[in-house]
Design a protein around this motif. Structure first.
Motif, PDB file in Angstrom:
ATOM      1  N   PRO A 177       0.804  -1.231   0.000  1.00 27.91           N
ATOM      2  CA  PRO A 177       0.000   0.000   0.000  1.00 27.91           C
ATOM      3  C   PRO A 177       0.831   1.273   0.000  1.00 27.91           C
ATOM      4  N   GLN A 178       1.921   1.307   0.768  1.00 33.72           N
ATOM      5  CA  GLN A 178       2.727   2.525   0.812  1.00 33.72           C
ATOM      6  C   GLN A 178       3.434   2.779  -0.513  1.00 33.72           C
ATOM      7  N   LEU A 179       3.908   1.719  -1.165  1.00 32.89           N
ATOM      8  CA  LEU A 179       4.504   1.886  -2.491  1.00 32.89           C
ATOM      9  C   LEU A 179       3.451   2.328  -3.502  1.00 32.89           C
ATOM     10  N   LEU A 180       2.276   1.752  -3.409  1.00 35.27           N
ATOM     11  CA  LEU A 180       1.190   2.122  -4.305  1.00 35.27           C
ATOM     12  C   LEU A 180       0.802   3.581  -4.112  1.00 35.27           C
ATOM     13  N   LEU A 181       0.702   4.004  -2.871  1.00 33.70           N
ATOM     14  CA  LEU A 181       0.378   5.404  -2.584  1.00 33.70           C
ATOM     15  C   LEU A 181       1.433   6.334  -3.176  1.00 33.70           C
ATOM     16  N   LYS A 182       2.699   5.979  -3.031  1.00 38.82           N
ATOM     17  CA  LYS A 182       3.778   6.818  -3.566  1.00 38.82           C
ATOM     18  C   LYS A 182       3.652   6.970  -5.084  1.00 38.82           C
ATOM     19  N   HIS A 183       3.425   5.869  -5.774  1.00 38.30           N
ATOM     20  CA  HIS A 183       3.337   5.926  -7.228  1.00 38.30           C
ATOM     21  C   HIS A 183       2.076   6.637  -7.699  1.00 38.30           C
ATOM     22  N   LEU A 184       0.960   6.408  -7.019  1.00 42.29           N
ATOM     23  CA  LEU A 184      -0.275   7.091  -7.393  1.00 42.29           C
ATOM     24  C   LEU A 184      -0.143   8.596  -7.213  1.00 42.29           C
ATOM     25  N   ARG A 185       0.448   9.014  -6.103  1.00 40.75           N
ATOM     26  CA  ARG A 185       0.648  10.444  -5.873  1.00 40.75           C
ATOM     27  C   ARG A 185       1.609  11.029  -6.890  1.00 40.75           C
ATOM     28  N   GLY A 186       2.562  10.198  -7.328  1.00 39.47           N
ATOM     29  CA  GLY A 186       3.525  10.651  -8.321  1.00 39.47           C
ATOM     30  C   GLY A 186       2.922  10.898  -9.689  1.00 39.47           C
ATOM     31  N   GLU A 187       1.712  10.407  -9.917  1.00 42.65           N
ATOM     32  CA  GLU A 187       1.030  10.653 -11.188  1.00 42.65           C
ATOM     33  C   GLU A 187       0.704  12.140 -11.372  1.00 42.65           C
ATOM     34  N   GLY A 188       0.507  12.845 -10.267  1.00 42.67           N
ATOM     35  CA  GLY A 188       0.354  14.289 -10.312  1.00 42.67           C
ATOM     36  C   GLY A 188      -1.045  14.816 -10.573  1.00 42.67           C
ATOM     37  N   ASP A 189      -1.977  13.947 -10.972  1.00 37.86           N
ATOM     38  CA  ASP A 189      -3.321  14.421 -11.307  1.00 37.86           C
ATOM     39  C   ASP A 189      -4.400  13.710 -10.495  1.00 37.86           C
ATOM     40  N   LEU A 190      -4.011  13.068  -9.392  1.00 35.82           N
ATOM     41  CA  LEU A 190      -4.961  12.258  -8.638  1.00 35.82           C
ATOM     42  C   LEU A 190      -5.086  12.717  -7.188  1.00 35.82           C
ATOM     43  N   VAL A 191      -6.308  12.651  -6.676  1.00 41.31           N
ATOM     44  CA  VAL A 191      -6.532  12.758  -5.240  1.00 41.31           C
ATOM     45  C   VAL A 191      -6.547  11.323  -4.716  1.00 41.31           C
ATOM     46  N   VAL A 192      -5.568  10.981  -3.891  1.00 37.70           N
ATOM     47  CA  VAL A 192      -5.329   9.592  -3.503  1.00 37.70           C
ATOM     48  C   VAL A 192      -5.703   9.386  -2.040  1.00 37.70           C
ATOM     49  N   GLY A 193      -6.485   8.350  -1.781  1.00 39.73           N
ATOM     50  CA  GLY A 193      -6.910   8.043  -0.422  1.00 39.73           C
ATOM     51  C   GLY A 193      -5.989   7.037   0.244  1.00 39.73           C
ATOM     52  N   ASP A 194      -5.518   7.369   1.436  1.00 38.64           N
ATOM     53  CA  ASP A 194      -4.725   6.465   2.273  1.00 38.64           C
ATOM     54  C   ASP A 194      -5.691   5.805   3.250  1.00 38.64           C
TER      55      ASP A 194
END
Length: 271
Positions: A185-202
Motif C-alpha cells: 500500500p505505501q509503495l502504491l500510494l507513492k506511485h499514485l501520488r507521483g502521477e500528479g493528477d490524482l486525489v489519492v486516499g490512504d
C-alpha cells in the motif's frame, strides 16, 4: 422455488444459474493474484428480484460498478490470474465475515431488501455453501498452489466506491486499503501520488479490518502475502473508456513497483 422446495432439494443454485466464480488466466505465472469480491450482480433464480427494483439492483448497493471491466483488462495486461465473484453482494457479500450482520443485508444504505428478511438458517447456509465458499475456496486453492510451487504471490483486491455516500461527496479518485501489511500500500500510494493528477486516499474511503473485511485478512494477511486493496471511484470507470484508462494506469504502476517490493522485503530480513 419456495423455501420448502429448496430445502427438499438442498440446493439454492439450479438450472439456468451461472457458476459463482469467474476466473481468468488460471495458472498464470505473474506474481499478481487479482480478486474481485463484487464483480457481478447476478441473482439466483430461486430468489427472484430480492423484492427490489432493477434500478436498485444496478446501483452500487448491488455490485462494484465498473470494476469488472477494470479487473478483466488488468488481468490481461499483467498476464495475471483473476478470481472474481459473479453474484450480487445483496445475495451474500463475499467480502464480509459470514457471521457479520452485513453478510446478507436486510438494508443497504436506505434500501430495504425484503427477500433477505427473516430467512431460514438453511437458506443462509445455502448462500454460504454455494456462492461464498466456492469463491473463497478457489482463491485459497490458487494461493496454496502458488506457495507450494515457490511462486511469488502479491494479492490485489479490486473494488470501486460511489462518489457520494450518505450525502457526503468523496474527493478521492482512488484509494489504497490495508490493515497490518503496509509494504505494497505505501509503495502504491507513492506511485499514485507521483502521477500528479490524482486525489489519492490512504485507507480511504474505507479501512480494512477483521470485522468488516474478509479477503485481505484471510487470504492476504493470514497467508503471509504482500497485499493491498484498491478502490476506484465509480464515475471514473462507469464506461469502457474509463475502465481501459484505469487498467492501463494500474498495470503500469503495479509492474513498476514489483522490483521495489523485492527490495522492501529484502531490507526487512534479519542480518
Amino acid at each position: 422455488m419456495d423455501q420448502h422446495t429448496a430445502a427438499a432439494t438442498d440446493q439454492l443454485l439450479g438450472e439456468g444459474d451461472m457458476p459463482p466464480v469467474h476466473e481468468v488466466n488460471a495458472g498464470a505465472t505473474s506474481p499478481f493474484l487479482l480478486t474481485s469480491d463484487h464483480y457481478g450482480r447476478a441473482l439466483p433464480r430461486a430468489l427472484g428480484d430480492l423484492g427490489i427494483t432493477e434500478a436498485e439492483l444496478t446501483r452500487h448497493i448491488g455490485w462494484d460498478i465498473g470494476i469488472a471491466g477494470v479487473a478483466d483488462r488488468l488481468a490481461d495486461m499483467l498476464g495475471a490470474q483473476l478470481i472474481a465473484q459473479r453474484y450480487s453482494r445483496l445475495v451474500i457479500d463475499c467480502n464480509r465475515p459470514p457471521a457479520a450482520a452485513s453478510s446478507i443485508p436486510v438494508i443497504s444504505e436506505a434500501t430495504t431488501i425484503p427477500r433477505n428478511e427473516g430467512i431460514s438458517e438453511w437458506e443462509r447456509a445455502a448462500r454460504r455453501r454455494e456462492i461464498f465458499e466456492p469463491y473463497h475456496d478457489r482463491i485459497d486453492a490458487a494461493i496454496t498452489r502458488r506457495l507450494n510451487a515457490g511462486q511469488p504471490t502479491v494479492l490485489v483486491s479490486l473494488h470501486s466506491f460511489t462518489p457520494v455516500y450518505a450525502g457526503v461527496v468523496r474527493p478521492w479518485h482512488i484509494g489504497a486499503l490495508y490493515n497490518r501489511d503496509t509494504v505494497l500500500p505505501q509503495l502504491l500510494l507513492k506511485h499514485l501520488r507521483g502521477e500528479g493528477d490524482l486525489v489519492v486516499g490512504d485507507n480511504e474511503p474505507y479501512a480494512v479490518s477483521d470485522l468488516t473485511d474478509y479477503t485481505i485478512p484471510v487470504h492476504g494477511e493470514a497467508r503471509g502475502l504482500v497485499n493491498t486493496g484498491i478502490e476506484i471511484r465509480q464515475d471514473l470507470i462507469a464506461d469502457q473508456s474509463g475502465q481501459q484508462q484505469w487498467a492501463e494506469r494500474l498495470a503500469g504502476i503495479l509492474a513498476a513497483i514489483l522490483g521495489e517490493i523485492a527490495v522492501e522485503q529484502t531490507a526487512k530480513r534479519p542480518v
